[in-house]
Design a protein around this motif. Structure first.
Motif, PDB file in Angstrom:
ATOM      1  N   SER A 314       0.841  -1.196   0.000  1.00  0.00           N
ATOM      2  CA  SER A 314       0.000   0.000   0.000  1.00  0.00           C
ATOM      3  C   SER A 314       0.878   1.248   0.000  1.00  0.00           C
ATOM      4  CB  SER A 314      -0.908   0.000   1.234  1.00  0.00           C
ATOM      5  OG  SER A 314      -0.162   0.348   2.397  1.00  0.00           O
ATOM      6  N   ARG A 321       4.940   1.683   7.934  1.00  0.00           N
ATOM      7  CA  ARG A 321       4.850   0.239   7.730  1.00  0.00           C
ATOM      8  C   ARG A 321       3.739  -0.026   6.725  1.00  0.00           C
ATOM      9  NH1 ARG A 321       5.510   1.190  13.018  1.00  0.00           N
ATOM     10  NH2 ARG A 321       3.280   1.087  13.407  1.00  0.00           N
ATOM     11  N   ALA A 323       1.316  -1.953   4.455  1.00  0.00           N
ATOM     12  CA  ALA A 323       0.687  -3.271   4.398  1.00  0.00           C
ATOM     13  C   ALA A 323       0.874  -3.882   3.010  1.00  0.00           C
ATOM     14  CB  ALA A 323      -0.799  -3.154   4.735  1.00  0.00           C
ATOM     15  N   GLN A 325      -0.500  -6.771   0.179  1.00  0.00           N
ATOM     16  CA  GLN A 325      -1.554  -7.667  -0.280  1.00  0.00           C
ATOM     17  C   GLN A 325      -0.903  -8.955  -0.765  1.00  0.00           C
ATOM     18  OE1 GLN A 325      -4.948  -7.003  -0.159  1.00  0.00           O
ATOM     19  NE2 GLN A 325      -5.180  -9.166  -0.722  1.00  0.00           N
ATOM     20  N   ILE A 390       2.721 -11.818   9.798  1.00  0.00           N
ATOM     21  CA  ILE A 390       2.308 -10.449   9.506  1.00  0.00           C
ATOM     22  C   ILE A 390       3.478  -9.808   8.770  1.00  0.00           C
ATOM     23  CG2 ILE A 390       1.587  -8.238  10.480  1.00  0.00           C
ATOM     24  CD1 ILE A 390       0.694  -9.767  12.988  1.00  0.00           C
ATOM     25  N   TRP A 392       5.114  -6.481   6.223  1.00  0.00           N
ATOM     26  CA  TRP A 392       4.986  -5.113   5.734  1.00  0.00           C
ATOM     27  C   TRP A 392       6.274  -4.692   5.037  1.00  0.00           C
ATOM     28  CZ3 TRP A 392       5.336  -5.776  11.194  1.00  0.00           C
ATOM     29  CH2 TRP A 392       6.484  -5.239  11.806  1.00  0.00           C
ATOM     30  N   ARG A 405       2.524 -14.152  13.488  1.00  0.00           N
ATOM     31  CA  ARG A 405       1.176 -13.645  13.735  1.00  0.00           C
ATOM     32  C   ARG A 405       0.737 -13.887  15.178  1.00  0.00           C
ATOM     33  NH1 ARG A 405      -2.901 -11.918  10.563  1.00  0.00           N
ATOM     34  NH2 ARG A 405      -1.638 -12.343   8.704  1.00  0.00           N
ATOM     35  N   ARG A 575      -3.349   2.070   7.833  1.00  0.00           N
ATOM     36  CA  ARG A 575      -3.411   0.720   7.273  1.00  0.00           C
ATOM     37  C   ARG A 575      -2.076   0.044   7.563  1.00  0.00           C
ATOM     38  NH1 ARG A 575      -3.866  -1.297   1.000  1.00  0.00           N
ATOM     39  NH2 ARG A 575      -4.058  -3.516   1.499  1.00  0.00           N
ATOM     40  N   ASP A 576      -1.888  -0.176   8.834  1.00  0.00           N
ATOM     41  CA  ASP A 576      -0.668  -0.773   9.357  1.00  0.00           C
ATOM     42  C   ASP A 576      -0.891  -2.277   9.467  1.00  0.00           C
ATOM     43  OD1 ASP A 576       0.742  -1.849  11.886  1.00  0.00           O
ATOM     44  OD2 ASP A 576       1.856  -0.032  11.452  1.00  0.00           O
ATOM     45  N   SER A 577       0.140  -3.064   9.154  1.00  0.00           N
ATOM     46  CA  SER A 577      -0.036  -4.513   9.125  1.00  0.00           C
ATOM     47  C   SER A 577      -0.430  -5.082  10.473  1.00  0.00           C
ATOM     48  CB  SER A 577       1.251  -5.178   8.635  1.00  0.00           C
ATOM     49  OG  SER A 577       1.477  -4.872   7.276  1.00  0.00           O
ATOM     50  N   GLU A 580      -3.956  -4.149  10.952  1.00  0.00           N
ATOM     51  CA  GLU A 580      -4.762  -4.936  10.021  1.00  0.00           C
ATOM     52  C   GLU A 580      -5.007  -6.337  10.563  1.00  0.00           C
ATOM     53  OE1 GLU A 580      -6.027  -4.282   6.460  1.00  0.00           O
ATOM     54  OE2 GLU A 580      -6.181  -2.554   7.783  1.00  0.00           O
TER      55      GLU A 580
END
Length: 661
Positions: A314, A321, A323, A325, A390, A392, A405, A575-577, A580
């Motif tokens: 992103s 950081r 994120a 996809q 997780i 980024w 995670r 929109r930080d991992s 998220e």
């Protein structure tokens, strides 16, 4: 005449059964007798917190100690920490959220020095700073050997200092910018195992200094979690852990632990490090065909992976950081790069056996260590199609981060299962005394907790400004209007302001936007000097203005130097991992991620930021929120985060009397 009974410190008794009662008696004596004799007021909120915390430590519990502004929570936990360290014969670790807070706690005139003097205690307290706060001798040597003139004037000055300093600590050169310091500071991507200065560098000397601490070790969250995650592995390898054995840990600003916990548990993959390694391998004269072939393949696999990664990242300016996809193409590129690394690792082992002269054994070993770290990161990312990690992209250096995670699971097994006292101390751990949100984040089921409100009279000390004529809109519409309002506020207060932004990018935009106004006071920018220096300068230069995204918590500026606190943007999580991941967890539980994650996160951070304004009973000031609040879905969350009882106005003219110099 009857003699006055003055309890001895509890650690002067040796009975395990007596300690809790002796500790409680001593705490009461200190707060009700000793401190008032030196001009300190009796604060029931502080004393209640101290008793609750002491009870939890004696019972070796995990405890949430929430104490509002002005309660004196530091004194509350220090009394128990000192006593417990002496009683157990091991130091207590106090982990702070930042280097600036470490300095504030341990430095001249700080709470520890004050308490030691008032109680006539000879305390052994030492700081364990983030390794990045020290120079790397090897990196300095490389700069020294560069052709003259290349480093630049600022860097040359630092290099000269590095040649004479004994500890190599950044606080000795506080005016050095982040950009310059990054070129000579310790870097985790460098291999200490094969360094020519191994065992004698500045960082090693710093560790030798704090290891023998008898009472308290004051570190930051990063150091604590680095030690926590690597302790068993280092001991198994015959190495000393980063921190010595400790009796208990107090996590000050405990609401901030999850980010440093994640980063220290994860791995970082830097494209430039891989490219530089491949460049050196390509220079080997007479290299075997298989090594040449895999080096070429590595070039292609690295380029493909990072190109795909950056396309999937992103571009949210609200966070550093970014994120990612995760899709099939990225996973395939990660798998290809990992396979290439496996082959390269084998080829480098062959090169060691052949004793090639083009690269030293130490350099080859450093490459192997780099490959192992990168392979571990990619393996964690690739496993179960990215569901166990997780990830980024770091906006600043474009590196790739992979963290586990299940951080709450790691905390349970590595920390909470040890059955040592763990205290999370902060002004913002709960929502109205309910700790369930924070407890779920940590993976805790039955922590003990205590919560007290602030003792300040916010009705008299604080005025809140929520402007009526700053309508919501896009950045292009809102920014110039908010900038003009900010300038008006700063002129009205004569500087003396802390401007809190929600992201580093806002700092850069404000610096550019304020240039044309030529304000008559010093502007201190977060990214232009070391944080501790900036805060000290802000205190000393009363009319100055401090601007940054990293001052929402952990700084203490009492008095007139901070009379206006401006919230430039409400601190909604980006929109930080990591955020998220929490949003996805909320969705999986059937919750609305806005109300379950975004609003609570914003409210907690806003409450922390507002807490910077009033630090003493005679402080007065204004909190100005420049982003629209009234009529928004989050209005109630914002109002609950603002100081209770403070008046609210909507016109600049209403502030004139309150902001009198």
């Amino acid at each position: 005449m009857c003699a006055i009974f003055r309890p001895k410190a509890p650690f002067e008794y040796h009975s395990k059964d007596e300690f809790p009662a002796r500790l409680a008696g001593w705490i009461g004596h200190v707060f009700y007798d000793v401190l008032p004799d030196h001009g300190y007021e009796i604060r029931e909120e502080q004393i209640f917190t101290a008793f609750q915390l002491a009870d939890a430590v004696c019972r070796r519990k995990v405890h949430f100690a929430e104490a509002g502004l002005g309660t004196g929570k530091t004194f509350a936990y220090l009394l128990t920490a000192i006593s417990y360290a002496r009683f157990t014969g091991k130091p207590v670790v106090i982990a702070c959220a930042s280097t600036a807070l470490q300095e504030q706690l341990v430095g001249s005139g700080g709470d520890i020095e004050t308490l030691s003097r008032l109680l006539n205690l000879d305390l052994d307290v030492r700081m364990a700073k983030d390794p990045r706060q020290y120079i790397c001798d090897e990196r300095v040597n490389r700069l020294v050997n560069q052709p003259l003139g290349q480093p630049g004037r600022a860097l040359e000055e630092v290099v000269r200092w590095a040649e004479v300093t004994k500890r190599g600590e950044r606080s000795e050169m506080p005016q050095v910018s982040d950009r310059v310091w990054a070129q000579i500071a310790w870097d985790e991507t460098e291999s200490c195992e094969v360094c020519s200065s191994r065992g004698f560098c500045k960082l090693v000397k710093a560790r030798e200094h704090y290891r023998p601490a008898r009472d308290l070790i004051v570190c930051d969250h990063g150091i604590f979690f680095e030690d926590l995650w690597t302790r068993d592995e280092r001991i198994a390898d015959g190495k000393l852990p980063l921190l010595p054995d400790y009796a208990a840990v107090i996590l000050d600003e405990g609401h901030k632990v999850m980010l440093p916990a994640a980063m220290r548990a994860g791995q970082q993959v830097v494209k430039e490090d891989i490219d530089s390694m491949l460049s050196l391998l390509e220079q080997i004269q007479g290299a075997r065909t298989s090594l040449v072939s895999i080096t070429f393949a590595m070039r292609s696999a690295t380029a493909k992976f990072f190109k795909t990664l950056y396309e999937a990242a992103s571009q949210d300016e609200g966070t550093d950081r970014l994120a990612v996809q995760v899709g099939d193409e990225l996973l395939e590129a990660a798998g290809a790069l990992r396979r290439a690394l496996d082959v390269l690792y084998v080829e480098l082992q062959y090169e060691q056996e052949l004793h090639l002269e083009s690269l030293s054994t130490a350099q080859l070993q450093a490459f192997e260590a780099r490959i192992e770290r990168t392979t571990a990161a990619l393996a964690r990312f690739y496993r179960n199609r990215g569901q166990e990690a997780i990830v980024w992209v770091d906006r600043v250096d474009r590196s790739f981060w992979v963290v586990p995670r299940d951080l709450s699971g790691l905390l349970r097994t590595r920390l909470f299962a040890k059955k040592i006292p763990v205290v999370f101390s902060s002004a913002t751990l709960s929502a109205g005394g309910d700790f369930s949100y924070f407890a779920r984040t940590l993976g805790l089921e039955e922590p003990s907790g205590s919560s007290v409100d602030s003792s300040f009279d916010f009705e008299k000390q604080v005025l809140i400004y929520l402007p009526r004529r700053l309508p919501p809109g896009d950045e292009a519409t809102w920014f110039p209007l908010a900038l003009k309002r900010l300038v008006s506020l700063l002129k009205l207060s004569g500087g003396r302001a802390l401007v809190l932004t929600s992201a580093p990018s806002d700092v850069r935009k404000l610096r550019k936007g304020l240039k044309e106004y030529q304000l008559p006071f010093e502007l201190l920018w977060e990214d232009r000097a070391e944080r501790g220096y900036l805060v000290r300068r802000f205190r000393e230069e009363v009319s100055s203005v401090l601007v940054g995204s990293g001052f929402w918590e952990g700084i203490d500026v009492p008095g007139a130097a901070l009379s206006l606190l401006v919230v430039w943007r409400l601190p909604f999580p980006p929109r930080d991992s990591l955020i998220e991941a929490r949003r996805h967890e909320a969705i999986e539980k059937g919750l609305n991620p806005l109300t379950a994650v975004d609003y609570p996160e914003m409210g907690l951070r806003l409450k922390q930021g507002c807490g910077r304004l009033i630090r003493k009973s005679d402080d007065r000031g204004v909190i100005a929120v420049l982003e629209p609040v009234q009529g928004t879905p989050w209005e109630q969350v914002v109002r609950e985060a603002l100081p209770a009882g403070a008046g609210v106005v909507g016109r600049l003219s209403d502030l004139c009397g309150f902001l009198k110099k």
